[in-house]
Design an enzyme around this catalytic site. Structure first.
Site, PDB file in Angstrom:
ATOM      1  N   SER A  88     -31.787 -18.869 -95.236  1.00 45.80           N
ATOM      2  CA  SER A  88     -31.496 -20.306 -95.426  1.00 45.80           C
ATOM      3  C   SER A  88     -32.607 -20.745 -96.178  1.00 45.80           C
ATOM      4  O   SER A  88     -32.421 -22.059 -96.515  1.00 45.80           O
ATOM      5  CB  SER A  88     -31.248 -20.811 -94.022  1.00 45.80           C
ATOM      6  OG  SER A  88     -32.493 -20.557 -93.213  1.00 45.80           O
ATOM      7  N   LYS A  97     -31.906 -27.557 -86.787  1.00 52.01           N
ATOM      8  CA  LYS A  97     -32.928 -27.997 -87.852  1.00 52.01           C
ATOM      9  C   LYS A  97     -32.877 -29.416 -88.196  1.00 52.01           C
ATOM     10  O   LYS A  97     -33.859 -29.857 -88.656  1.00 52.01           O
ATOM     11  CB  LYS A  97     -31.979 -27.085 -89.052  1.00 52.01           C
ATOM     12  CG  LYS A  97     -32.237 -25.754 -89.284  1.00 52.01           C
ATOM     13  CD  LYS A  97     -31.450 -25.069 -90.391  1.00 52.01           C
ATOM     14  CE  LYS A  97     -31.507 -23.522 -90.429  1.00 52.01           C
ATOM     15  NZ  LYS A  97     -30.893 -23.084 -91.164  1.00 52.01           N
TER      16      LYS A  97
END
Length: 794
Positions: free
Chosen positions: A700, A743
């Site tokens: 990511s 996140k």
């Protein structure tokens, strides 16, 4: 045939004394027949009976004339070989005189030979019908010295001890040995009576120096004496233990008879009666009760002093104390359950809804198979306390075991009774403690189970957590099926990746996201502050913590997805006030944000965005960890070189591949990004992810690495209020990633204003707590060009 053998044995003893005098007086022919021997080495000066079975050897003995024919005795190298040639025997042997031949009606012939001298084969002559060779005598060297005399004396003394301890050596051997004065003959006689291998005896036969041979025999004697003495000590201990056990058994039998005569029931009889009553009260299944009664019968026939008595007694205690038929449960009231969940936990509406659905199904179908729930989320979000709330709502008892660090399968399934100190596994141990067959059983830290040579505990849990199998769960110690189908199992984990797929497939995963700052403030007001006031002996009127102080703690002291550290800091404030109250009596405190450094010390967290902003080559990524989301800063720099790419910061293979892909995209599209292509051939690049002591991996960070490289090469800084996440492909596409809720919460807490996400993650934003997106701008990108246009200042 028996008479001949008895006569031969008597003859062997009577003639042994004169052998050493006769040896050497007879002339050895230069060419003699050879008799191969299996597993036998014959020394000069001995009288030996031999069994002859091979056809060639029988022919040789039949042609031999007693007291006239001299033959050669040579040991075979391989005793299993049937057809023997000169290559199959040792070159050193012994010349022997045939004394007597005994012919048997069936089986092998028996021959007695007198060994004369050492010989060595010079030249093979014939191989049929038997071996024949030219030989020469081996000269024996003897040098009489004081050392040799002392060695002979020591050998006689040690050999006498060995002969005394060896049951197979006759008493006459010591008398014969004392009459042998020649060193070579003494060495050969002792070697004949030692238990040595063929190779060791052959080495003694081939040694011409009598002194060296005596030294070799001395070493072999010492070794054999040590083994015989050790064997004698062991036999003595075994005999002593047997005598003691028999004596104890006899005394126990006498004591029992005396007590019976006096009319007193002995302790063992009373104990057997108590256990029998306990078996009846346990209401166990018929097949288990039959096994328990069988073990009880064994116990009644076992002396109390026997170690086996304690093993059986402990097993029966466990069988009787397990809750075979004890069910503790209250009627399910959904309104009461909802009220309990709301009292114990703030928000978590999705989780509470699923729990109420489960309770509703349980109420309508009490005998249905219970699903295995698994709460997954970062630390401190309330996974364990949810299990307690479920138990309270159902009126059941609550049991919790931590699986973190468990590496032994026996911790789940128990040890077999053959092991000393064996016990059942943790499952049955906890059921016995709680005294119920249907508790709410929490398996904490499923993602931290270990694996080593002792087995795989996760595999042992498969039967426990499978509704199709756990009704007949068999613990190794109990060795009888125990019904676990009424137990409500709940697992917890910080994240699911380490959980084996087969185990995860048996559970229904319920994710618990982290809390936003506003949610933490409300949790602190509703739950944490009242609890800490009570635990620290304070009244609500004695301490007031303002919202600004709690918000400051959340932002500057506890960056976490849960509220565990927040509660610790609130407890620190309460303890600080408790000191003043205990010392001064009447005291009332109001804590504001400005008071926190005095009580809690300086702020632990500071915004790194300002420190890293405005510098080309620095980009802000978003990462997911078991403890929640966090910001991940990517730093890139360049130096003169040849286009080498260096990666540091303890990053894993997947993250390295993302960096390589980002570097390739930038090189392939250099002209489009207005980068000089020549720079890649004369410049080395270094990509670093700070906090190098923390392992980092995953795809990511791909967009953040690419943004960092483009920012460095175009000398344009990345916007400080922008954070991004997403995997990249070599075609420049941005692929979706996981951990989006964590996140976004991390970006919110860090003061980020804009979050760049993959386009295919747009649907996942709806699962984020409602208050988290407030104040955040979301940019959904399909390609890296869309990411760069938004992230890099133009």
């Amino acid at each position: 045939m028996i008479e001949d053998q008895d006569q031969a044995s008597e003859y062997l003893v009577n003639e042994q004394k004169s052998i050493s005098e006769q040896a050497g007086q007879r002339t050895i022919p230069k060419a003699i027949p050879i008799l191969p021997l299996r597993n036998v080495v014959v020394f000069p000066g001995t009288l030996v009976p031999l069994a002859v079975g091979r056809e060639g050897s029988r022919q040789l003995i039949l042609e031999a004339r007693p007291n006239q024919t001299v033959i050669g005795l040579f040991a075979q190298k391989d005793p299993e070989k049937e057809e023997v040639g000169f290559d199959d025997i040792y070159s050193f042997g012994t010349a022997a005189l045939v004394l007597k031949v005994i012919r048997m009606p069936q089986g092998p012939m028996h021959v007695f030979v007198q060994a004369l001298e050492r010989i060595r084969i010079l030249e093979p002559l014939t191989t049929t019908p038997y071996l024949r060779a030219r030989v020469e005598l081996v000269e024996v060297r003897v040098r009489r010295t004081k050392k040799l005399e002392a060695l002979m004396m020591g050998i006689r003394r040690t050999a006498n001890k060995v002969f005394e301890l060896s049951p197979n050596i006759k008493e006459e051997a010591s008398v014969i040995m004392e009459n042998i004065d020649d060193p070579s003959s003494l060495a050969d006689f002792v070697a004949t009576n030692l238990n040595l291998s063929v190779a060791e005896k052959q080495a003694l036969l081939e040694e011409p120096d009598a002194g060296k041979r005596l030294e070799m025999v001395s070493v072999a004697l010492a070794r054999q004496l040590e083994l015989l003495e050790l064997s004698q000590r062991i036999q003595g201990k075994v005999r002593q233990a047997i005598d003691k056990s028999q004596r104890e058994f006899y005394l126990q039998a006498q004591l029992k008879a005396i007590q019976t005569e006096l009319g007193h029931a002995d302790a063992q009889t009373q104990e057997i009666k108590q256990i029998s009553e306990a078996i009846s009260r346990a209401k166990m299944p018929p097949h288990v009760e039959a096994e328990a009664r069988r073990e009880l019968d064994r116990l009644s026939k076992t002396p109390m002093a026997s170690p086996e008595y304690g093993v059986i007694r402990t097993y029966l205690d466990w069988v009787c104390q397990l809750p075979w038929s004890v069910l503790i449960e209250e009627p399910i009231d959904l309104r009461k359950a909802a009220r309990i969940l709301d009292q114990d936990h703030y928000d978590l509406e999705k989780v509470k809804k699923r729990i109420l659905e489960f309770l509703a199904v349980r109420k309508l179908n009490p005998r249905g198979k219970s699903p295995i729930l698994c709460f997954v989320g970062p630390p401190g979000v309330g996974k364990t306390s949810l299990g307690r709330s479920i138990a309270r709502a159902m009126g059941r008892r609550f049991v919790r075991i931590s699986l973190g660090g468990i590496r032994d399968e026996a911790d789940i399934r128990g040890h077999r009774r053959t092991y000393i100190g064996a016990l059942p596994g943790r499952i049955l141990q906890e059921l016995r403690k709680c005294g119920s067959r249907n508790p709410v059983f929490m398996l904490d830290e499923l993602d931290k189970i270990g694996l080593d040579f002792r087995g795989d505990p996760a595999s042992a849990l498969l039967e426990v957590l499978d509704p199709e199998q756990n009704s007949t769960f068999v613990d190794h110690y109990l060795d009888q099926p125990f019904d676990l189908s009424d137990v409500l199992f709940i697992g917890t984990a910080n994240y699911t990746e380490p959980i084996p797929p087969a185990l995860l497939d048996r559970m229904e995963v319920i994710e618990l996201p982290g809390y936003t700052a506003i949610e933490k403030l409300r949790i602190a007001r509703r739950y944490l502050i009242p609890r800490q006031l009570a635990e620290n002996g304070l009244k609500a009127s004695q301490l007031t913590i303002k919202d600004q102080a709690i918000t400051r703690i959340i932002q500057d002291y506890t960056r976490e997805p849960g509220v565990r550290n927040l509660e610790r800091h609130i407890a620190s404030i309460c303890r600080n006030v408790a000191v003043r109250v205990a010392r001064d009596g009447a005291y009332r405190a109001t804590i504001d944000a400005k008071d926190l450094p005095r009580i809690l010390g300086p702020a632990r967290y500071q915004s790194e965005i300002a420190l890293r902003a405005g510098i080309p080559g620095v980009a802000t990524g978003l990462a997911y960890t078991p403890a929640g989301g966090e910001l991940l800063f990517i730093e890139s720099t360049s130096m003169p070189g040849k286009g080498k790419l260096q990666l540091t910061g303890q990053i894993g293979d997947v993250m390295k591949e993302s960096a390589q892909a980002a570097y390739s995209i930038v090189r392939a599209n250099a002209a489009r990004y207005k980068i000089d292509p020549e720079i890649f051939s004369k410049t080395d690049f270094h990509i670093h992810v700070p906090a190098g002591a923390i392992p980092k991996d995953g795809p990511s960070a791909g967009v953040a690495i690419l943004t960092s490289l483009v920012s460095l090469l175009t000398n344009k800084p990345v916007r400080p209020d922008v954070a991004m996440t997403g995997e990249i492909t070599l075609r420049g596409l941005v692929l979706p990633v996981g951990g989006l809720k964590e996140k976004i919460l991390a970006a919110k807490q860090a003061g980020i204003k804009t979050v760049i996400l993959p386009q295919r993650n747009r649907k996942d934003v709806s699962e984020v707590p409602k208050e988290a997106p407030k104040g955040l701008e979301f940019v959904f990108a399909r390609t890296v060009d869309q990411v760069l246009s938004k992230a890099i200042e133009q």
